[in-house]
Design a protein around this motif. Structure first.
Motif, PDB file in Angstrom:
ATOM      1  N   HIS A 144      79.785  32.777  53.988  1.00 23.65           N
ATOM      2  CA  HIS A 144      79.708  33.514  52.715  1.00 23.65           C
ATOM      3  C   HIS A 144      78.231  33.678  52.409  1.00 23.65           C
ATOM      4  O   HIS A 144      77.584  32.704  52.024  1.00 23.65           O
ATOM      5  CB  HIS A 144      80.366  32.731  51.576  1.00 23.65           C
ATOM      6  CG  HIS A 144      81.860  32.713  51.642  1.00 23.65           C
ATOM      7  ND1 HIS A 144      82.664  33.427  50.775  1.00 23.65           N
ATOM      8  CD2 HIS A 144      82.700  32.080  52.483  1.00 23.65           C
ATOM      9  CE1 HIS A 144      83.935  33.226  51.094  1.00 23.65           C
ATOM     10  NE2 HIS A 144      83.978  32.401  52.124  1.00 23.65           N
ATOM     11  N   GLY A 145      77.705  34.869  52.623  1.00 28.20           N
ATOM     12  CA  GLY A 145      76.255  35.066  52.429  1.00 28.20           C
ATOM     13  C   GLY A 145      75.502  34.183  53.402  1.00 28.20           C
ATOM     14  O   GLY A 145      75.728  34.242  54.607  1.00 28.20           O
ATOM     15  N   ASP A 146      74.655  33.311  52.832  1.00 30.58           N
ATOM     16  CA  ASP A 146      73.850  32.429  53.684  1.00 30.58           C
ATOM     17  C   ASP A 146      74.497  31.075  53.930  1.00 30.58           C
ATOM     18  O   ASP A 146      73.898  30.215  54.570  1.00 30.58           O
ATOM     19  CB  ASP A 146      72.483  32.192  53.016  1.00 30.58           C
ATOM     20  CG  ASP A 146      71.531  33.313  53.381  1.00 30.58           C
ATOM     21  OD1 ASP A 146      71.886  34.108  54.268  1.00 30.58           O
ATOM     22  OD2 ASP A 146      70.462  33.379  52.751  1.00 30.58           O
ATOM     23  N   GLU A 147      75.689  30.891  53.369  1.00 30.31           N
ATOM     24  CA  GLU A 147      76.290  29.557  53.441  1.00 30.31           C
ATOM     25  C   GLU A 147      77.596  29.571  54.223  1.00 30.31           C
ATOM     26  O   GLU A 147      78.361  30.546  54.163  1.00 30.31           O
ATOM     27  CB  GLU A 147      76.627  29.065  52.022  1.00 30.31           C
ATOM     28  CG  GLU A 147      75.458  28.507  51.274  1.00 30.31           C
ATOM     29  CD  GLU A 147      75.892  28.004  49.910  1.00 30.31           C
ATOM     30  OE1 GLU A 147      75.222  27.089  49.416  1.00 30.31           O
ATOM     31  OE2 GLU A 147      76.875  28.520  49.333  1.00 30.31           O
ATOM     32  N   SER A 220      74.321  24.914  54.558  1.00 31.86           N
ATOM     33  CA  SER A 220      73.387  25.986  54.928  1.00 31.86           C
ATOM     34  C   SER A 220      73.400  26.156  56.453  1.00 31.86           C
ATOM     35  O   SER A 220      73.889  25.287  57.186  1.00 31.86           O
ATOM     36  CB  SER A 220      71.972  25.649  54.444  1.00 31.86           C
ATOM     37  OG  SER A 220      71.398  24.737  55.342  1.00 31.86           O
TER      38      SER A 220
END
Ligand code: CAA
Length: 380
Positions: A144-147, A220
């Motif tokens: 999800h996005g950067d994670e 992350s």
């Protein structure tokens, strides 16, 4: 072929034997009875370099080879199989994959503290519905996005209740099968990570295992261990090393059973002579000793191949399946030799009998080892 140990390897073995005899053995029965994690022994093993034995010195480890590792593992496990597996998971299943697949940042973050025993690590591959069929992972990781967001349940995780860091396996793309598996380095204090109660086990009761629940855990990208989709290979090649450690644990249990049976056979008299003068007992002891030596040679060979940087999946599987079965036979015979005394907790052999069983189950059952061996025959 040279079966001799180097001076350094002999020193490690003798140091481990001395420590195990003085500090570990006197505590082993109570550790088992009380289901107690031996924190004080972990601290002492760390001072001796045993919690990061093959971790390079630049990352705080002892920088020794894997032959030294199996020598130390046998000695510790001869005294207490629970303490042996705590050491084995920390070295083989956590330190080793971090050394092999970790980024420089991950190595610097985790390895020195693992090697000093300041933190404990675990390896989370098994799930309630994915044991031998390790590729059937249901723990999901979605980007999800950067994670990465992770949801799932892990099962029977050795060292789980004591761990601060976990080598975690997830499925990020079920359509790709084993190529959809991705590994992470999970800090156990991440939000959404929860351990269940310790499993109530037949043996190795001082080594705690538990379920790990992962509820919307956010990591992350720096927590990836290896590349996305390469997790199955991370797991399998890590287990190639882990199986050598468990083979060495089985050697320790088998030796404990043999040594305890030999001692008893000298002390106990039946029909007017010591037990060991009866041929029925001699044959049992002779078979136990012969099988133990054969298992040790297989284990040393696998460790040496790992030190040489050669693929050793088949040799590790041979060492593990054989040593585990030797440990179980040795413990069973030791109980038989001690008779009623073998069945009560006054003597340690009933503990060896219970501890031996797990070596045929974890880090790949004996059936899985035979699959690995047979598939190498079919490929060659
Ligand atoms: N090293 C590197 N790569 C390997 C490998 C190895 N040792 N073994 C297999 N692979 C690769 C293969 O090359 C193949 O790669 P490609 O994608 O390029 O084709 C891929 O992995 C799949 O290989 P297989 O088809 O052989 O895999 P499989 O799905 O048939 O699985 C298995 C084989 C041996 C049964 C495996 O699932 C297995 O080992 N299961 C047991 C799991 C296990 O040991 N669990 C223990 C849990 S940890 C634990 O117990 C810890 C504890 O408590 C102390």
């Amino acid at each position: 072929m040279d079966f001799r140990l180097s001076d350094e390897q002999r020193l490690i073995r003798d140091t481990a034997r001395d420590f195990a005899t003085r500090e570990v053995l006197p505590r082993a029965a109570a550790i088992d009875k009380e289901h107690r994690f031996p924190q004080e022994l972990v601290a002492q093993m760390s001072s001796l370099g045993f919690m990061g034995i093959a971790v390079p010195e630049e990352y705080g480890g002892a920088g020794m080879d894997h032959v030294s590792y199996v020598l130390a593992m046998e000695e510790i496990s001869r005294a207490c199989a629970s303490t042996g597996v705590i050491m084995s998971v920390q070295n083989s299943l956590v330190g080793d994959p971090l050394c092999k697949f970790g980024t420089e940042e991950q190595k610097r973050q985790w390895l020195p503290r693992l090697a000093k025993g300041e933190i404990i690590g675990c390896f989370a591959l098994s799930e309630p519905d994915a044991g031998s069929d390790a590729a059937a992972q249901k723990t999901v990781a979605r980007l999800h996005g950067d994670e990465w967001v992770i949801e799932g349940v892990k099962n029977f995780i050795t060292n789980g209740p004591e761990s601060q860091v976990c080598i975690l396996f997830t499925m990020n793309d079920p359509s790709k099968g084993h190529r959809g598996i991705t590994a992470f380095v999970l800090p156990m204090d991440a939000k959404g990570v929860r351990c269940g109660p310790p499993d109530d086990k037949l043996g190795i009761r001082g080594s705690h295992s538990c379920q790990i629940f992962l509820e919307e855990v956010r990591l992350s990208k720096t927590c990836l261990l290896g590349e996305v989709g390469q997790g199955f290979k991370v797991a399998m090649s890590t287990l190639d090393g882990g199986r050598i450690g468990i083979a060495a644990q089985a050697l320790g249990i088998a030796r404990a059973a043999l040594e305890d049976a030999v001692r008893y056979s000298g002390d106990r008299k039946t029909f007017g002579k010591p037990l060991w003068q009866h041929q029925a007992i001699q044959f049992k002891l002779a078979d136990m000793a012969t099988e133990l030596d054969a298992a040790r040679l297989l284990t040393w060979r696998a460790a040496q191949l790992k030190d040489l940087g050669q693929r050793h999946s088949t040799e590790s599987a041979m060492a593990k399946v054989f040593a585990a079965e030797v440990a179980n036979r040795a413990a069973k015979e030791a109980v038989q030799i001690l008779g009623g005394y073998g069945y009560v907790t006054e003597y340690p052999v009933e503990r060896h009998f219970r501890d031996a069983k797990i070596t045929e189950i974890y880090e790949g059952t004996s059936e899985v080892q035979r699959i690995v061996i047979a598939s190498s025959l079919l490929k060659s």
